[in-house]
Write an enzyme that holds these catalytic residues in place. Structure first.
Site, short mmCIF file in Angstrom:
data_model
loop_
_atom_site.label_atom_id
_atom_site.label_comp_id
_atom_site.label_asym_id
_atom_site.label_seq_id
_atom_site.Cartn_x
_atom_site.Cartn_y
_atom_site.Cartn_z
N GLN A 26 15.42 -8.94 -3.07
CA GLN A 26 16.60 -8.58 -4.00
C GLN A 26 16.03 -7.44 -5.03
O GLN A 26 14.71 -7.46 -5.34
CB GLN A 26 16.79 -9.81 -4.88
CG GLN A 26 17.49 -10.88 -4.18
CD GLN A 26 16.64 -11.85 -3.30
OE1 GLN A 26 15.56 -11.63 -3.34
NE2 GLN A 26 17.20 -12.84 -3.03
N ALA A 69 12.05 -4.10 -6.72
CA ALA A 69 12.20 -5.33 -6.65
C ALA A 69 12.56 -6.45 -7.82
O ALA A 69 11.92 -5.95 -8.88
CB ALA A 69 11.23 -6.19 -5.94
N HIS A 70 13.28 -7.29 -7.82
CA HIS A 70 13.50 -8.27 -8.93
C HIS A 70 12.40 -9.00 -9.26
O HIS A 70 11.67 -9.28 -8.42
CB HIS A 70 14.88 -9.24 -8.59
CG HIS A 70 15.41 -9.80 -9.67
ND1 HIS A 70 14.68 -10.95 -10.60
CD2 HIS A 70 16.53 -9.92 -10.40
CE1 HIS A 70 15.48 -11.32 -11.34
NE2 HIS A 70 16.55 -10.80 -11.40
N PRO A 71 12.21 -9.10 -10.66
CA PRO A 71 10.89 -9.79 -11.26
C PRO A 71 10.81 -11.11 -10.71
O PRO A 71 9.55 -11.52 -10.56
CB PRO A 71 10.95 -9.70 -12.77
CG PRO A 71 11.88 -8.39 -12.95
CD PRO A 71 12.94 -8.46 -11.97
N THR A 85 10.97 -12.20 -7.82
CA THR A 85 10.50 -12.12 -6.27
C THR A 85 9.12 -11.85 -6.28
O THR A 85 8.58 -11.69 -4.91
CB THR A 85 11.26 -11.30 -5.76
OG1 THR A 85 11.02 -9.80 -6.06
CG2 THR A 85 12.84 -11.35 -5.63
#
Length: 341
Positions: free
Chosen positions: A161, A225-227, A229
């Site tokens: 994500q 990336a989203h934190p 993940t």
């Protein structure tokens, strides 16, 4: 005992609740009961060997058979339609007369990753993400692949994500996809989960998109990336998957890729002839899998390898004398004892 097994129709209400509680949206699993029921039915067809293109869905269950997590495998990314990504490339703009030579980053719509095996649909109860069951749920898929190696490609990919704002909207989509779809990120993502990603080819431009023409905040988000993940990123790096030039066409999240048979876990998986109960002198935690298709099970046990078997400290559902695949749970336990020790 924690156990991973194929999801079935009985898991539908718990799966819906799990997805609603997840702060990250899964485009492969829309949190809508009717659509989830269809996904589960398709997965069951895939496990039964009747549909090689279906996404396989696995559930993490506790000893009372309550669902706490889900993960998936697409044996061939895209299935029977192209699997779209943006490929980050560079274009050179040069003038010998003016002495100018510049490289410009551009995004190309691509379906080069179509047909590779994809890890997807990972969601785990927040309280369990820091615990060992994260590894059980993540790596159980590799044990399933090892047991059905003929049914998967030689390369593995995993989309992560991308960056979203506080309202769940993608900053990348706002400046790119929304201009052509006329839909916000959440709506567009939901529609694609219902109708497939062919709408990407229908609506997104086939021409390169110069990233230098995008706002700086959007440029910074591409390939990030989203934190939330981070632990998944750590696991992918440990397995040997590398970040690629490909990003998701919706949120520009990164895609990781690597040769399937060269993954750290794949090389450490071995077969034992039986799992038995007995005295254990040097205990460590193992993942043990048995069965094929809809009968596949993967559990986390404490034990040690003795000769050609695995001796465990207490009785569990995996003790039945059948051949099993085993894999050490922790990275520092990847050195396996030699045969006969």
């Amino acid at each position: 005992m924690w156990q991973v097994k194929p999801i079935n129709a009985r898991d539908l209400p718990a799966l819906e609740a799990l997805l609603h509680a997840n702060p990250l949206r899964l485009s492969t699993l829309p949190p809508v009961r009717d659509q989830l029921a269809e996904r589960i039915a398709a997965a069951q067809q895939g496990f039964a060997g009747l549909d090689s293109m279906a996404t396989l869905l696995f559930g993490l269950h506790d000893e009372d058979d309550n669902l706490h997590g889900v993960c998936g495998i697409q044996p061939y990314a895209g299935g029977d339609e192209p699997f779209y990504s943006y490929r980050i490339d560079e274009l050179v703009h040069a003038s010998r007369h003016l002495g100018i030579n510049q490289r410009q980053s551009a995004l190309y719509l691509s379906h080069e990753l179509t047909g590779l095996t994809s890890l997807c649909s990972f969601s785990l109860t927040a309280a369990l993400r820091p615990t060992p069951v994260f590894n059980l749920l993540s790596r159980s898929r590799l044990l399933y692949i090892a047991a059905h190696r003929h049914a998967f490609a030689d390369e593995l990919i995993c989309e992560i994500q991308g960056i979203w704002d506080g309202a769940g909207q993608s900053v990348f989509w706002k400046s790119v996809g929304e201009l052509f779809f006329g839909l916000d990120f959440i709506t567009a993502d939901h529609q694609c989960s219902l109708h497939g990603k062919t709408v990407i080819a229908e609506l997104l431009p086939p021409y390169p998109i110069y990233t230098t023409l995008l706002p700086e905040t959007v440029q910074d988000a591409i390939g990030q990336a989203h934190p939330a993940t981070q632990r998944t990123l750590n696991w992918l790096a440990y397995e040997g998957l590398a970040k690629t030039r490909f990003v998701d066409p919706f949120d520009a999240g990164p895609t990781f890729r690597g040769p399937l048979d060269e993954l750290t876990s794949m090389q450490a998986i071995r077969t034992v002839s039986e799992v038995v109960t007995g005295t254990v002198e040097h205990p460590q935690t193992w993942l043990v899998s048995q069965g094929e298709g809809v009968d596949f099970r993967c559990a986390m046990v404490t034990g040690e390898v003795r000769a050609d078997g695995l001796r465990v400290t207490e009785p569990n559902a995996m003790i039945n004398g059948a051949p099993s695949l085993i894999l050490p749970l922790e990275p520092d336990a990847m050195r396996l004892p030699q045969e006969g020790v």
